[in-house]
Each structure stands twice: as C-alpha cells, then as structure tokens.
Write a protein that holds these residues in place. Structure first.
Motif, PDB file in Angstrom:
ATOM      1  N   ALA A  76       0.769  -1.233  -0.133  1.00  0.00           N
ATOM      2  CA  ALA A  76      -0.096  -0.078  -0.087  1.00  0.00           C
ATOM      3  C   ALA A  76       0.781   1.181  -0.027  1.00  0.00           C
ATOM      4  CB  ALA A  76      -0.862  -0.080   1.146  1.00  0.00           C
ATOM      5  N   THR A  77       1.968   1.105  -0.515  1.00  0.00           N
ATOM      6  CA  THR A  77       3.033   2.380  -0.912  1.00  0.00           C
ATOM      7  C   THR A  77       2.399   3.381  -1.854  1.00  0.00           C
ATOM      8  OG1 THR A  77       4.100   0.920  -2.664  1.00  0.00           O
ATOM      9  CG2 THR A  77       4.819   1.060  -0.212  1.00  0.00           C
ATOM     10  N   GLY A  78       1.575   3.288  -2.541  1.00  0.00           N
ATOM     11  CA  GLY A  78       0.911   4.335  -3.350  1.00  0.00           C
ATOM     12  C   GLY A  78       1.391   4.384  -4.655  1.00  0.00           C
ATOM     13  N   GLU A  79       0.731   5.371  -5.389  1.00  0.00           N
ATOM     14  CA  GLU A  79       1.422   5.731  -6.676  1.00  0.00           C
ATOM     15  C   GLU A  79       2.415   6.930  -6.582  1.00  0.00           C
ATOM     16  OE1 GLU A  79      -1.740   6.967  -9.319  1.00  0.00           O
ATOM     17  OE2 GLU A  79      -3.408   5.542  -8.663  1.00  0.00           O
ATOM     18  N   THR A  80       2.546   7.377  -5.499  1.00  0.00           N
ATOM     19  CA  THR A  80       3.654   8.549  -5.493  1.00  0.00           C
ATOM     20  C   THR A  80       4.418   8.312  -4.319  1.00  0.00           C
ATOM     21  OG1 THR A  80       1.893   9.863  -4.254  1.00  0.00           O
ATOM     22  CG2 THR A  80       2.013  10.209  -6.638  1.00  0.00           C
ATOM     23  N   SER A  81       5.215   7.248  -4.270  1.00  0.00           N
ATOM     24  CA  SER A  81       6.031   7.008  -2.964  1.00  0.00           C
ATOM     25  C   SER A  81       7.364   7.751  -2.916  1.00  0.00           C
ATOM     26  CB  SER A  81       6.292   5.511  -3.071  1.00  0.00           C
ATOM     27  OG  SER A  81       6.587   4.909  -4.159  1.00  0.00           O
ATOM     28  N   ASP A  82       8.039   7.668  -3.908  1.00  0.00           N
ATOM     29  CA  ASP A  82       9.417   8.301  -3.932  1.00  0.00           C
ATOM     30  C   ASP A  82       9.820   9.522  -4.792  1.00  0.00           C
ATOM     31  OD1 ASP A  82      10.582   6.219  -2.423  1.00  0.00           O
ATOM     32  OD2 ASP A  82      10.196   5.027  -3.825  1.00  0.00           O
ATOM     33  N   PRO A  83       9.933  10.790  -4.357  1.00  0.00           N
ATOM     34  CA  PRO A  83      10.280  11.928  -5.368  1.00  0.00           C
ATOM     35  C   PRO A  83      11.027  11.522  -6.465  1.00  0.00           C
ATOM     36  CG  PRO A  83      10.552  12.314  -2.885  1.00  0.00           C
ATOM     37  CD  PRO A  83      10.551  10.841  -2.959  1.00  0.00           C
TER      38      PRO A  83
END
Length: 318
Positions: A76-83
């Motif tokens: 559940a780390t999402g679509e926007t996890s790492d810049p």
C-alpha cells in the motif's frame, strides 16, 4: 468510518490529520513509524512473508533492523511514493537552492527572489501560486499540454461520470474549461487532445485544478516557460532559446515507485514500475497472499474498492 459532516467539502490538512488519528484510535491500529522496508520475500518453508525493515529515527542512520512475518502482505505504498527529479544537463553547476516539491513549505522564504518551478501538475501549479502570493519572481516550466479545470467543473464531471459515458463528460469538461479560461495558448499553455478523465484512467494523469494560479499567469505575476535545455551556473536555457537566471529551482516533477527494489520473488502482480500487471478490476490480488491497494490509478474510489476486496479475500482464507 466517515469523515465528520462538520468538515467542509475540501477537508483542510489539520482536520484530515485529526481524522486519521481518530481512525487509528477507533480501530485499535498500531502503526510503526520511521521504518524503511529493505526487503520482502515469501518463505516457502514457512509459507509466510518475511519482511526486513530498518528503523530510521528522524531520517538518521538506522539504529537496528527488524524482522516481520505474515501470512499475507499488502503493498500500500501508493502511486506517489518516491520523489523524482529528472536529469538536466548542467544541474550540478547551479549555485542556488534546489529542492523537490515534497520539501517545499511556504513561499514566504522567497520574497523578491527568482524561483523556477519545474512541472505544471497540481503541486507545481499551487507552489507557483504560493510563491507569487509571497512576492517571489515566479516562473513555471511547462513541458506538456495540461487540462485546467476549476473545483466546480471537476465536481460536476465526477458526478456526471456516474450516469454518462466518459467521452461525453470529457467533451463537456473541455468546453467548460474553454468558457472559463479562454485561449490558454496566449499564455504559453496548451490543452491535450485527449480528455481530462480519459488521461486519468489511461495514464494516471490528473487535470490541474485551478485555485487562482491562472489569474496570476494572465497578469504576468507568474511567467510560463517551455521545457529546459540546460543549466549553466544560475542561468537556465529553455527550448525557445531564451535564458533566465534563478535563485532557486523547485522540482514538481512527480514520483516514482521503488517497490521493485525491495519486493522479491514476485513475477505476477507488480511490474518494474511498481504498478499492477493484471488489468483492472483484477489487479489487486497476487500469489501466496500478496495484495496491492491504491495502485490502479483510480484515486480514492479505487483504493476503497481494493481495500474491501482484500479484506474479504483475507477473511475467506483465514
């Protein structure tokens, strides 16, 4: 657990944080914060997932490594996890401040400074507005066409999508956008050929929700610039051949997912970009008790569907 009816339609940050705290307390959840997952692998001998995580207090070096086991694993780390910051020729020579949009706090520190925002998604659009409101000399580099919609137009579109075909709603959205915002090409912007909701469904690209930025663009308080060619010192060269000097650069260039770096042994559910391989709506379930939630590019509605499907499936397999 519903958000309190006392909250406005667009819930402020502090109210939403309070809701999350209440949610955790209500369901007796015990989150483990300041952890970074190093690896997750399914152990055939125990038929459980083995997760290794490092404790990273306040961004410092990890103090110790922890091990967790579970019959089920939900990504559940999402679509926007790492810049994500793209590589730009000469960026290392820039003498001013460089940051990603996730590090931006307020425009008050940039009064009378020349600031370049790279990327015209919702983050870049709103950061530009905040900078301009605090007296910064603001420019925004826009590489791709964007849809600009008001909150009211988006709300109408979401309602109509429940009853009408997507192509019809998209055509209406574009028509309303043109009525409200006029000819955006006069200010260095262009609209995509595809409709806003089609782009969201097909590519996960959100339309830009205007909260005042466009009026600043029209008055010249925010300068729209094309894509960047290169950087030399504090001078940035753009595709139109013009060059401008800046004191700071803010990357509003989105995110990438690092799931493939720590999730090991999964060849079925997620691809190298951390998105589901199976098509919606069968994207949420993998093998050996592996699931993913909120990665189908369907927004909060899709995440809610995933959560319900996963909960029911886990219950059946307990």
């Amino acid at each position: 657990m519903k958000i309190p009816t006392t909250c406005p339609k667009y819930v402020p940050k502090n109210d939403f944080l309070q809701y999350l705290d209440n949610y955790v307390a209500h369901f007796g959840i015990s989150p483990l914060y300041q952890r970074r997952v190093e690896s997750a692998r399914f152990d055939e001998s125990t038929k459980k997932w083995r997760v290794m995580a490092a404790k990273v207090p306040n961004g410092e070096e990890e103090l110790e490594e922890e091990e967790f086991f579970g019959r089920f694993l939900v990504v559940a780390t999402g679509e926007t996890s790492d810049p994500f910051c793209p590589e730009i020729e000469g960026l290392s020579s820039f003498q001013g401040k460089i940051m990603h949009s996730t590090e931006f706090k307020s425009g008050k520190d940039y009064e009378d400074k020349s600031v370049l925002v790279i990327g015209a998604g919702n983050s870049g659009y709103e950061i530009s507005l905040d900078l301009a409101n605090h007296g910064a000399k603001t420019s925004i580099a826009v590489r791709s066409p964007i849809h600009i919609l008001s909150r009211g137009i988006v709300s109408l579109g979401l309602y109509l999508l429940k009853h009408l075909p997507l192509y019809f709603v998209d055509n209406l959205m574009v028509m309303l956008s043109k009525l409200v915002y006029g000819d955006v090409t006069k200010y260095g912007l262009t609209r995509p050929h595809e409709g806003p909701f089609y782009l969201k469904v097909a590519f996960g690209k959100y339309p830009v929700i205007d909260v005042g930025t466009y009026s600043k663009i029209k008055t010249g308080e925010i300068q729209v610039l094309p894509a960047i060619t290169s950087i030399t010192g504090n001078d940035v060269l753009f595709h139109d051949g013009k060059s401008y000097a800046f004191d700071a650069i803010i990357f509003a260039t989105g995110f990438q997912r690092s799931t493939s770096q720590w999730l090991q042994g999964d060849e079925y559910l997620l691809n190298e970009d951390g998105l589901p391989k199976p098509d919606f709506p069968n994207h949420w379930k993998g093998k050996n008790g592996l699931y993913c939630v909120g990665l189908a590019r369907k927004g909060l509605y899709g995440a809610a569907m995933d959560a319900e499907n996963i909960s029911n499936d886990v219950k059946e397999n307990l």
